[in-house]
Design an enzyme around this catalytic site. Structure first.
Site, PDB file in Angstrom:
ATOM      1  N   ASP A 138      14.408   1.477 -11.762  1.00 32.43           N
ATOM      2  CA  ASP A 138      13.221   2.535 -11.256  1.00 32.43           C
ATOM      3  C   ASP A 138      12.553   3.362 -12.904  1.00 32.43           C
ATOM      4  O   ASP A 138      11.549   3.652 -13.426  1.00 32.43           O
ATOM      5  CB  ASP A 138      13.641   3.670 -10.243  1.00 32.43           C
ATOM      6  CG  ASP A 138      12.409   4.210 -10.407  1.00 32.43           C
ATOM      7  OD1 ASP A 138      10.891   4.262 -10.011  1.00 32.43           O
ATOM      8  OD2 ASP A 138      12.233   5.913  -9.975  1.00 32.43           O
TER       9      ASP A 138
ATOM     10  N   ILE B  50       3.125   3.703  -5.304  1.00 32.22           N
ATOM     11  CA  ILE B  50       2.310   2.894  -6.417  1.00 32.22           C
ATOM     12  C   ILE B  50       1.353   2.612  -6.591  1.00 32.22           C
ATOM     13  O   ILE B  50       0.556   2.458  -7.242  1.00 32.22           O
ATOM     14  CB  ILE B  50       3.502   2.273  -7.711  1.00 32.22           C
ATOM     15  CG1 ILE B  50       3.728   1.666  -8.715  1.00 32.22           C
ATOM     16  CG2 ILE B  50       3.676   0.444  -6.553  1.00 32.22           C
ATOM     17  CD1 ILE B  50       3.501   2.832  -9.330  1.00 32.22           C
ATOM     18  N   ALA B  51       0.816   1.892  -5.680  1.00 33.27           N
ATOM     19  CA  ALA B  51      -0.624   1.218  -5.333  1.00 33.27           C
ATOM     20  C   ALA B  51      -1.844   2.544  -5.030  1.00 33.27           C
ATOM     21  O   ALA B  51      -2.629   2.689  -5.535  1.00 33.27           O
ATOM     22  CB  ALA B  51      -1.095   0.577  -4.322  1.00 33.27           C
TER      23      ALA B  51
ATOM     24  N   TYR C 286       0.620 -11.301   3.484  1.00 33.55           N
ATOM     25  CA  TYR C 286       0.125 -11.852   1.501  1.00 33.55           C
ATOM     26  C   TYR C 286       0.111 -13.136   1.697  1.00 33.55           C
ATOM     27  O   TYR C 286      -1.455 -13.554   1.192  1.00 33.55           O
ATOM     28  CB  TYR C 286       1.137 -11.404   0.535  1.00 33.55           C
ATOM     29  CG  TYR C 286       2.508 -11.730   0.437  1.00 33.55           C
ATOM     30  CD1 TYR C 286       2.243 -13.290  -0.294  1.00 33.55           C
ATOM     31  CD2 TYR C 286       3.199 -12.038   1.053  1.00 33.55           C
ATOM     32  CE1 TYR C 286       3.271 -14.123  -0.566  1.00 33.55           C
ATOM     33  CE2 TYR C 286       4.710 -13.105   1.045  1.00 33.55           C
ATOM     34  CZ  TYR C 286       4.436 -14.405  -0.192  1.00 33.55           C
ATOM     35  OH  TYR C 286       5.058 -14.353   0.072  1.00 33.55           O
TER      36      TYR C 286
ATOM     37  N   CYS D 153       0.600  -0.767   0.005  1.00 35.31           N
ATOM     38  CA  CYS D 153      -0.410   0.458  -0.117  1.00 35.31           C
ATOM     39  C   CYS D 153       1.285   1.370  -0.308  1.00 35.31           C
ATOM     40  O   CYS D 153       0.775   2.028   0.764  1.00 35.31           O
ATOM     41  CB  CYS D 153      -0.772  -0.018   1.314  1.00 35.31           C
ATOM     42  SG  CYS D 153      -2.225  -1.949   1.644  1.00 35.31           S
TER      43      CYS D 153
ATOM     44  N   HIS E  95       8.539  -9.303  -5.980  1.00 32.50           N
ATOM     45  CA  HIS E  95       8.306  -9.329  -6.703  1.00 32.50           C
ATOM     46  C   HIS E  95       8.141 -10.476  -7.077  1.00 32.50           C
ATOM     47  O   HIS E  95       7.045 -11.073  -7.328  1.00 32.50           O
ATOM     48  CB  HIS E  95       8.745  -8.638  -7.886  1.00 32.50           C
ATOM     49  CG  HIS E  95       9.068  -6.781  -8.471  1.00 32.50           C
ATOM     50  ND1 HIS E  95       9.615  -5.949  -9.026  1.00 32.50           N
ATOM     51  CD2 HIS E  95       7.891  -6.164  -7.000  1.00 32.50           C
ATOM     52  CE1 HIS E  95       8.927  -4.870  -8.474  1.00 32.50           C
ATOM     53  NE2 HIS E  95       8.155  -5.288  -7.750  1.00 32.50           N
TER      54      HIS E  95
ATOM     55  N   ARG F 214      -1.401   4.648  -8.216  1.00 29.58           N
ATOM     56  CA  ARG F 214      -1.758   4.539  -9.536  1.00 29.58           C
ATOM     57  C   ARG F 214      -3.134   3.429  -9.573  1.00 29.58           C
ATOM     58  O   ARG F 214      -3.889   3.104  -9.858  1.00 29.58           O
ATOM     59  CB  ARG F 214       0.018   4.057  -9.852  1.00 29.58           C
ATOM     60  CG  ARG F 214      -1.905   3.544 -11.555  1.00 29.58           C
ATOM     61  CD  ARG F 214       0.251   2.695 -12.771  1.00 29.58           C
ATOM     62  NE  ARG F 214       1.381   3.618 -12.597  1.00 29.58           N
ATOM     63  CZ  ARG F 214       2.088   3.265 -12.989  1.00 29.58           C
ATOM     64  NH1 ARG F 214       2.685   2.675 -13.361  1.00 29.58           N
ATOM     65  NH2 ARG F 214       3.218   4.272 -13.134  1.00 29.58           N
TER      66      ARG F 214
ATOM     67  N   LEU G 159       5.576  -3.741  -3.869  1.00 26.34           N
ATOM     68  CA  LEU G 159       6.384  -3.925  -3.410  1.00 26.34           C
ATOM     69  C   LEU G 159       8.013  -3.727  -3.642  1.00 26.34           C
ATOM     70  O   LEU G 159       7.710  -3.479  -4.892  1.00 26.34           O
ATOM     71  CB  LEU G 159       6.030  -5.677  -3.015  1.00 26.34           C
ATOM     72  CG  LEU G 159       5.073  -6.287  -2.278  1.00 26.34           C
ATOM     73  CD1 LEU G 159       4.452  -7.835  -2.372  1.00 26.34           C
ATOM     74  CD2 LEU G 159       4.861  -6.088  -0.916  1.00 26.34           C
TER      75      LEU G 159
ATOM     76  N   LYS H  62       7.594  -3.259 -11.627  1.00 23.19           N
ATOM     77  CA  LYS H  62       8.402  -2.860 -13.140  1.00 23.19           C
ATOM     78  C   LYS H  62       9.752  -2.664 -11.514  1.00 23.19           C
ATOM     79  O   LYS H  62       9.827  -1.115 -10.699  1.00 23.19           O
ATOM     80  CB  LYS H  62       9.136  -2.395 -13.805  1.00 23.19           C
ATOM     81  CG  LYS H  62       8.034  -0.557 -13.892  1.00 23.19           C
ATOM     82  CD  LYS H  62       9.059  -0.053 -13.042  1.00 23.19           C
ATOM     83  CE  LYS H  62       8.943   1.483 -12.794  1.00 23.19           C
ATOM     84  NZ  LYS H  62       9.921   1.680 -12.140  1.00 23.19           N
TER      85      LYS H  62
END
Length: 351
Positions: free
Chosen positions: A183, A14-15, A57, A11, A78, A18, A73, A96
């Site tokens: 990144d 990026i969560a 998770y 959370c 990943h 987006r 994450l 990514k």
């Protein structure tokens, strides 16, 4: 299946900026659950979206009401979380770079194949309007033979973007393994592969010069060569202190394309004949302008899963873009030109 029931694992920014807003905006999606190690963070997010909250998770993956998950994450998680989700029968949209080594990426793709579930990597550059138009012009032969290119992705760094600021995992080599190249640079390798075909050779200089108290890279310049013989440069940086640059210029036999390079037009085509065509297209979004809420990544993933389509950025595509980054790291270490796909990827392998 008419509705995609999703869980978002992680959370962070990026969560929040987006994945969750774009899922919420999609009428075919129901946000079922969210997960984060920090109880306060996950509880706040769960309340905002009316979702169940998890701090583990693996418990989220046991929920039979979840069809698909977003893996948002740190880089080193990943692969293991994606593989666990696929093995649990969930479709996966993974941020990514997809993994921290070629071996991890191969294991992710194997899990996707064996589970029969969709694995998509969240590269957003292919969906940018100017990039799609540029591909159309190139494929149609409007530029003739492509000679060269230069592509850049830089900004001041993750401090303002990440929910944890300067304490973010982005600066922790154990969790990130790679900085600006992972990144930002991997976005541009994916874009150039999309526009110009596979990249076969890489030479690079990768350094840490702008950020203190970190071992991850913050500045990189690479020379790339495609299988068709096109040569160009890629720059990835966290040191553009006055703002971002997300531009690409492609030089061809009949003209030049300027993508996200002009302040007024997202694509400018300058032809050898003297003609200039300015395209008024949807502009690329940046983190410093409210986040990337129209990336089209979420909608594409949702459509692929619900309608049984192959996504534009499969796990195999994600691995090919990762291969370029691995080759760049090896080139910087060995001071030699490295062939893509041949790299052992030792620089990104967890010790």
């Amino acid at each position: 299946m008419n509705t995609l029931r999703v869980g978002v694992i992680g959370c962070g920014s990026i969560a929040r900026k987006r994945h969750l807003p774009e899922y919420e905006a999609n009428e075919q999606v129901e946000i079922v659950a969210v997960c984060d190690l920090l109880p306060e963070r996950v509880q706040e997010t769960a309340e905002q979206y009316g979702a169940a909250s998890y701090t583990d998770y693996e418990e989220l993956l046991k929920n039979p009401d979840i069809d698909a998950v977003s893996v948002c994450l740190p880089n080193y998680l990943h692969a293991p979380v994606t593989i666990a989700a696929l093995n649990a029968g969930k479709h996966v949209l993974c941020e990514k770079p997809m993994a921290t080594s070629k071996e991890e990426a191969e294991a992710m793709n194997k899990a996707a194949q064996e589970s029969g579930k969709t694995l998509m990597i969240a590269h957003n550059q292919r969906f940018v309007a100017s990039h799609q138009k540029a591909k159309q012009l190139i494929d149609n032969g409007d530029l003739g033979k492509i000679y060269s290119f230069r592509t850049t992705f830089g900004h001041p760094g993750p401090e303002q973007w990440s929910i944890d600021g300067r304490n973010s995992w982005f600066f922790d080599k154990e969790r990130a393994f790679i900085g600006a190249m992972g990144d930002l640079g991997v976005h541009k390798t994916d874009l150039m592969r999309y526009l110009l075909g596979e990249i076969t050779e890489v030479g690079s200089f990768i350094d840490t010069s702008a950020k203190e108290n970190t071992e991850v890279d913050d500045n990189a310049v690479c020379i790339l060569k495609t299988e068709k013989g096109v040569i160009g440069t890629l720059a990835a940086s966290w040191s553009y202190v006055s703002g971002g640059d997300n531009s690409t210029i492609i030089y061809g036999e009949k003209g030049i394309l300027r993508l996200e390079d002009d302040p007024n037009y997202s694509l400018v085509a300058q032809y050898k004949t003297g003609e200039t065509v300015n395209y008024e297209l949807e502009r690329i979004q940046s983190n410093d302008k409210g986040g990337q809420t129209k990336s089209h990544v979420i909608d594409h993933f949702t459509d692929a899963v619900l309608n049984g389509k192959t996504p534009l950025i499969t796990g195999e595509e994600g691995m090919k873009s990762l291969d370029v980054i691995l080759a760049a790291i090896e080139s910087n270490e060995t001071k030699q030109i490295v062939k893509v796909g041949v790299s052992e990827g030792k620089a990104l392998t967890h010790q």
